[in-house]
Motif scaffolding. Sequence first.
Motif, PDB file in Angstrom:
ATOM      1  N   ALA A 211     -19.253 -36.277 -10.458  1.00  0.00           N
ATOM      2  CA  ALA A 211     -18.468 -37.386 -11.024  1.00  0.00           C
ATOM      3  C   ALA A 211     -19.082 -37.801 -12.361  1.00  0.00           C
ATOM      4  O   ALA A 211     -20.298 -37.830 -12.498  1.00  0.00           O
ATOM      5  N   TYR A 212     -18.275 -38.069 -13.331  1.00  0.00           N
ATOM      6  CA  TYR A 212     -18.764 -38.680 -14.568  1.00  0.00           C
ATOM      7  C   TYR A 212     -17.607 -39.316 -15.311  1.00  0.00           C
ATOM      8  O   TYR A 212     -16.435 -39.026 -15.047  1.00  0.00           O
ATOM      9  N   GLY A 213     -17.984 -40.214 -16.205  1.00  0.00           N
ATOM     10  CA  GLY A 213     -16.991 -40.802 -17.091  1.00  0.00           C
ATOM     11  C   GLY A 213     -17.297 -40.326 -18.493  1.00  0.00           C
ATOM     12  O   GLY A 213     -18.033 -39.349 -18.668  1.00  0.00           O
TER      13      GLY A 213
ATOM     14  N   HIS B 228     -16.740 -41.321 -23.061  1.00  0.00           N
ATOM     15  CA  HIS B 228     -15.926 -41.738 -24.202  1.00  0.00           C
ATOM     16  C   HIS B 228     -15.348 -40.495 -24.848  1.00  0.00           C
ATOM     17  O   HIS B 228     -16.089 -39.672 -25.389  1.00  0.00           O
ATOM     18  N   GLN B 229     -14.055 -40.371 -24.747  1.00  0.00           N
ATOM     19  CA  GLN B 229     -13.396 -39.237 -25.395  1.00  0.00           C
ATOM     20  C   GLN B 229     -12.760 -39.751 -26.680  1.00  0.00           C
ATOM     21  O   GLN B 229     -11.866 -40.607 -26.620  1.00  0.00           O
ATOM     22  N   PHE B 230     -13.233 -39.251 -27.788  1.00  0.00           N
ATOM     23  CA  PHE B 230     -12.777 -39.718 -29.097  1.00  0.00           C
ATOM     24  C   PHE B 230     -12.786 -41.247 -29.145  1.00  0.00           C
ATOM     25  O   PHE B 230     -11.853 -41.877 -29.641  1.00  0.00           O
TER      26      PHE B 230
ATOM     27  N   LEU C 266     -13.754 -39.244 -15.667  1.00  0.00           N
ATOM     28  CA  LEU C 266     -13.502 -37.804 -15.812  1.00  0.00           C
ATOM     29  C   LEU C 266     -13.996 -37.081 -14.562  1.00  0.00           C
ATOM     30  O   LEU C 266     -13.398 -37.179 -13.510  1.00  0.00           O
ATOM     31  N   GLY C 267     -15.089 -36.392 -14.650  1.00  0.00           N
ATOM     32  CA  GLY C 267     -15.612 -35.610 -13.513  1.00  0.00           C
ATOM     33  C   GLY C 267     -15.265 -34.145 -13.682  1.00  0.00           C
ATOM     34  O   GLY C 267     -14.445 -33.775 -14.524  1.00  0.00           O
ATOM     35  N   ASP C 268     -15.924 -33.313 -12.870  1.00  0.00           N
ATOM     36  CA  ASP C 268     -15.657 -31.867 -12.927  1.00  0.00           C
ATOM     37  C   ASP C 268     -14.247 -31.580 -12.427  1.00  0.00           C
ATOM     38  O   ASP C 268     -14.014 -31.500 -11.219  1.00  0.00           O
ATOM     39  N   GLY C 269     -13.348 -31.392 -13.354  1.00  0.00           N
ATOM     40  CA  GLY C 269     -11.964 -31.124 -12.963  1.00  0.00           C
ATOM     41  C   GLY C 269     -11.686 -29.642 -12.823  1.00  0.00           C
ATOM     42  O   GLY C 269     -10.665 -29.244 -12.270  1.00  0.00           O
ATOM     43  N   ARG C 270     -12.578 -28.841 -13.373  1.00  0.00           N
ATOM     44  CA  ARG C 270     -12.384 -27.393 -13.236  1.00  0.00           C
ATOM     45  C   ARG C 270     -13.720 -26.669 -13.147  1.00  0.00           C
ATOM     46  O   ARG C 270     -13.853 -25.536 -13.568  1.00  0.00           O
ATOM     47  N   ALA C 271     -14.704 -27.388 -12.629  1.00  0.00           N
ATOM     48  CA  ALA C 271     -16.031 -26.783 -12.501  1.00  0.00           C
ATOM     49  C   ALA C 271     -16.595 -27.138 -11.131  1.00  0.00           C
ATOM     50  O   ALA C 271     -16.212 -28.141 -10.532  1.00  0.00           O
TER      51      ALA C 271
ATOM     52  N   SER D 167      -9.487 -33.414 -10.863  1.00  0.00           N
ATOM     53  CA  SER D 167      -8.665 -32.587 -11.766  1.00  0.00           C
ATOM     54  C   SER D 167      -7.530 -33.357 -12.432  1.00  0.00           C
ATOM     55  O   SER D 167      -6.932 -32.857 -13.375  1.00  0.00           O
ATOM     56  N   ARG D 168      -7.245 -34.524 -11.939  1.00  0.00           N
ATOM     57  CA  ARG D 168      -6.087 -35.281 -12.463  1.00  0.00           C
ATOM     58  C   ARG D 168      -4.880 -34.341 -12.537  1.00  0.00           C
ATOM     59  O   ARG D 168      -4.621 -33.616 -11.584  1.00  0.00           O
ATOM     60  N   GLY D 169      -4.199 -34.245 -13.672  1.00  0.00           N
ATOM     61  CA  GLY D 169      -3.014 -33.384 -13.727  1.00  0.00           C
ATOM     62  C   GLY D 169      -3.311 -31.899 -13.939  1.00  0.00           C
ATOM     63  O   GLY D 169      -2.401 -31.082 -13.930  1.00  0.00           O
ATOM     64  N   GLY D 170      -4.586 -31.566 -14.122  1.00  0.00           N
ATOM     65  CA  GLY D 170      -4.918 -30.182 -14.511  1.00  0.00           C
ATOM     66  C   GLY D 170      -4.914 -29.212 -13.346  1.00  0.00           C
ATOM     67  O   GLY D 170      -4.938 -29.618 -12.184  1.00  0.00           O
ATOM     68  N   ASP D 171      -4.908 -27.925 -13.662  1.00  0.00           N
ATOM     69  CA  ASP D 171      -4.861 -26.899 -12.612  1.00  0.00           C
ATOM     70  C   ASP D 171      -6.257 -26.423 -12.203  1.00  0.00           C
ATOM     71  O   ASP D 171      -6.399 -25.591 -11.313  1.00  0.00           O
ATOM     72  N   GLY D 172      -7.292 -26.940 -12.891  1.00  0.00           N
ATOM     73  CA  GLY D 172      -8.661 -26.556 -12.533  1.00  0.00           C
ATOM     74  C   GLY D 172      -9.029 -25.153 -12.969  1.00  0.00           C
ATOM     75  O   GLY D 172     -10.101 -24.656 -12.634  1.00  0.00           O
TER      76      GLY D 172
ATOM     77  N   ASP E  18     -19.222 -37.376 -22.502  1.00  0.00           N
ATOM     78  CA  ASP E  18     -19.275 -36.562 -21.279  1.00  0.00           C
ATOM     79  C   ASP E  18     -19.744 -35.141 -21.576  1.00  0.00           C
ATOM     80  O   ASP E  18     -20.040 -34.386 -20.650  1.00  0.00           O
ATOM     81  N   ASN E  19     -19.820 -34.779 -22.829  1.00  0.00           N
ATOM     82  CA  ASN E  19     -20.276 -33.425 -23.176  1.00  0.00           C
ATOM     83  C   ASN E  19     -21.706 -33.402 -23.700  1.00  0.00           C
ATOM     84  O   ASN E  19     -22.172 -32.378 -24.196  1.00  0.00           O
ATOM     85  N   MET E  20     -22.384 -34.541 -23.599  1.00  0.00           N
ATOM     86  CA  MET E  20     -23.768 -34.640 -24.089  1.00  0.00           C
ATOM     87  C   MET E  20     -24.711 -34.728 -22.889  1.00  0.00           C
ATOM     88  O   MET E  20     -24.551 -35.611 -22.031  1.00  0.00           O
TER      89      MET E  20
ATOM     90  N   ILE F  79     -23.852 -28.125 -24.278  1.00  0.00           N
ATOM     91  CA  ILE F  79     -22.943 -27.654 -23.220  1.00  0.00           C
ATOM     92  C   ILE F  79     -21.496 -27.903 -23.623  1.00  0.00           C
ATOM     93  O   ILE F  79     -21.218 -28.560 -24.622  1.00  0.00           O
ATOM     94  N   ASP F  80     -20.612 -27.414 -22.792  1.00  0.00           N
ATOM     95  CA  ASP F  80     -19.172 -27.625 -22.932  1.00  0.00           C
ATOM     96  C   ASP F  80     -18.652 -27.120 -24.274  1.00  0.00           C
ATOM     97  O   ASP F  80     -18.184 -27.873 -25.126  1.00  0.00           O
ATOM     98  N   TYR F  81     -18.780 -25.807 -24.377  1.00  0.00           N
ATOM     99  CA  TYR F  81     -18.281 -25.153 -25.591  1.00  0.00           C
ATOM    100  C   TYR F  81     -16.763 -25.110 -25.525  1.00  0.00           C
ATOM    101  O   TYR F  81     -16.193 -24.425 -24.689  1.00  0.00           O
TER     102      TYR F  81
HETATM  103  P1  AMP Z   1     -13.634 -30.684 -21.546  1.00  0.00           P
HETATM  104  O1  AMP Z   1     -12.695 -30.888 -22.669  1.00  0.00           O
HETATM  105  O2  AMP Z   1     -13.712 -29.275 -21.051  1.00  0.00           O
HETATM  106  O3  AMP Z   1     -14.976 -31.271 -21.785  1.00  0.00           O
HETATM  107  O4  AMP Z   1     -12.988 -31.471 -20.315  1.00  0.00           O
HETATM  108  C1  AMP Z   1     -12.722 -32.848 -20.306  1.00  0.00           C
HETATM  109  C2  AMP Z   1     -12.290 -33.265 -18.915  1.00  0.00           C
HETATM  110  O5  AMP Z   1     -11.070 -32.631 -18.556  1.00  0.00           O
HETATM  111  C3  AMP Z   1     -13.277 -32.901 -17.828  1.00  0.00           C
HETATM  112  O6  AMP Z   1     -13.234 -33.912 -16.840  1.00  0.00           O
HETATM  113  C4  AMP Z   1     -12.711 -31.612 -17.287  1.00  0.00           C
HETATM  114  O7  AMP Z   1     -13.142 -31.356 -15.989  1.00  0.00           O
HETATM  115  C5  AMP Z   1     -11.230 -31.873 -17.362  1.00  0.00           C
HETATM  116  N1  AMP Z   1     -10.446 -30.634 -17.478  1.00  0.00           N
HETATM  117  C6  AMP Z   1     -10.402 -29.803 -18.532  1.00  0.00           C
HETATM  118  N2  AMP Z   1      -9.573 -28.772 -18.268  1.00  0.00           N
HETATM  119  C7  AMP Z   1      -9.091 -28.940 -17.029  1.00  0.00           C
HETATM  120  C8  AMP Z   1      -8.194 -28.203 -16.191  1.00  0.00           C
HETATM  121  N3  AMP Z   1      -7.623 -27.080 -16.592  1.00  0.00           N
HETATM  122  N4  AMP Z   1      -7.936 -28.711 -14.974  1.00  0.00           N
HETATM  123  C9  AMP Z   1      -8.506 -29.840 -14.544  1.00  0.00           C
HETATM  124  N5  AMP Z   1      -9.346 -30.577 -15.287  1.00  0.00           N
HETATM  125  C10 AMP Z   1      -9.646 -30.145 -16.513  1.00  0.00           C
END
Ligand code: AMP
Length: 486
Positions: free
Chosen positions: A77-79, A81-83, A89-94, A121-126, A252-254, A261-263
Amino acid sequence: MKSKKLGWNLDNSYSRLSDIFYRLVEVNPVSSPKLRLLNESLSWELGLDPDELKKEENIEILAGNRKAEGMSLLAQAYGGHQFGHFTMLGDGRALLLGEQIRPDGSRVDIQLKGSGRTPYSRGGDGRAALGPMLREYLISEAMHYLGIPSSRSLALVETGDKVYREKPLKGAILTRVSASHIRFGTFQYASAWGSLDDLKELSDYSIERHFGEIQNDANPYLSLLERVIDLQASLIARWKLVGFIHGVMNTDNMTISGETIDYGPCAFMDIYDPATVFSSIDRQGRYSYGNQSSIGEWNLTRFAETLLPLLDEDRDRAIEIAKEALNRFEPLCRSYWLSGMRRKLGLIEAREDDLDLIDELLTIMKEKTADYTNVFVALSLDEFDLLELFDSKDFKAWHGRWKDRTQSQDLSMDKIKSIMKENNPYIIPRNYKVEEVLEAAVDGDYGPFNDFLKELKNPYGYEKSQEKYAKLPPKSNKAYRTFCGT
Ligand code: AMP
Ligand code: MG
């Protein structure tokens, strides 16, 4: 805890933290995993036999299709500041497979990226597309061999499934390795949604994991802040010295470990210009090349805010302590950068007007739109025939001053040149080359990718075989753009 046996030797200390910090996740299988890349030298460093990793049961693990014994898959789990905007946030695909205990007893996170949906993952496919995972593999390894702290890439598996972005793309899972994945955003999460005990637990865990030597300091939380400030200052200075633009320096990328990390949309600058931005989503230039140190300080300020309740019971006093520590960031980053620049220019005996000499060069480079990497290569080699810049009067005058300055040291020119070469990469992952090898790999030909990767492992080599990677891109009016790869 030392181990001699080869093979998975996983602990999961993170799962012993309070359960607000993660969610356990079940395997989320892919249809037909194929191992395409395996980092054999890293594998040995981890105490894993690469031949074992190539076996089907391990490929299934690297594809997130099954768990090894003792493995518990978890999403952190993590939060962050995005832009500039704070969000959960959290690991949505990791997924964290666990912490591998290396033969030397140290521990590193083994994480899959692109392994499927999690509770975050919120709306993402992971999932992740092959192109961006190849990009992360190549650039993170290049960074490591440039001598810059970075997550490493252990393996890449093609999943056999499509991921759907603007169009269907091949899916892939990257196995990455980091000292940890504790982010500024992990602290922000604890601060925003956890109790004071949770925050203290995370801080104590982080100290024990990364900074054991400060445990008995008078104020270990202040020492933690100071360590993180120092590591960030050094990291960002190193990025700048090689012309690297992270592209998405959200909190969240620091990492607190000071690793890159998080290239995502990262890229190396060709023409020197502090305003350079490659990321298509960074419309304001927030994360431009030249902004990276001030953004670093902004991010660290967010990190410091989370620690306030631990720094002192009295909030005003805590703020004072934090401010004092943060004030050291800018001069630190600058001094790391200045020492690096001195080495790049062979200014081994530090002198007071070095900064002027450096700034003058950068100004000329910007005016003449010179290639950042190749100017330093030309200076290291004393070969200017390929450099348009050398026709410029300003550059010639600067060059004369620089020559006098370098020669006035109590060091042979040979020695100076060799120090310069050790600090000026001959090759970097140039955008047009990266695109070229990624495209071929996505089409099924990994040859060019592997050739490029091989040379990037020796960036300070100045080898004949590297010449083709040192060449400038064909002239194009179209600005290079990178995408987040989500
Ligand atoms: P990132 O831009 O990779 O640092 O991701 C920002 C946030 O979006 C993180 O919480 C990721 O886990 C989430 N995220 C990025 N891509 C996906 C995806 N395809 N599905 C679910 N979550 C994602
Ligand atoms: Mg991220």
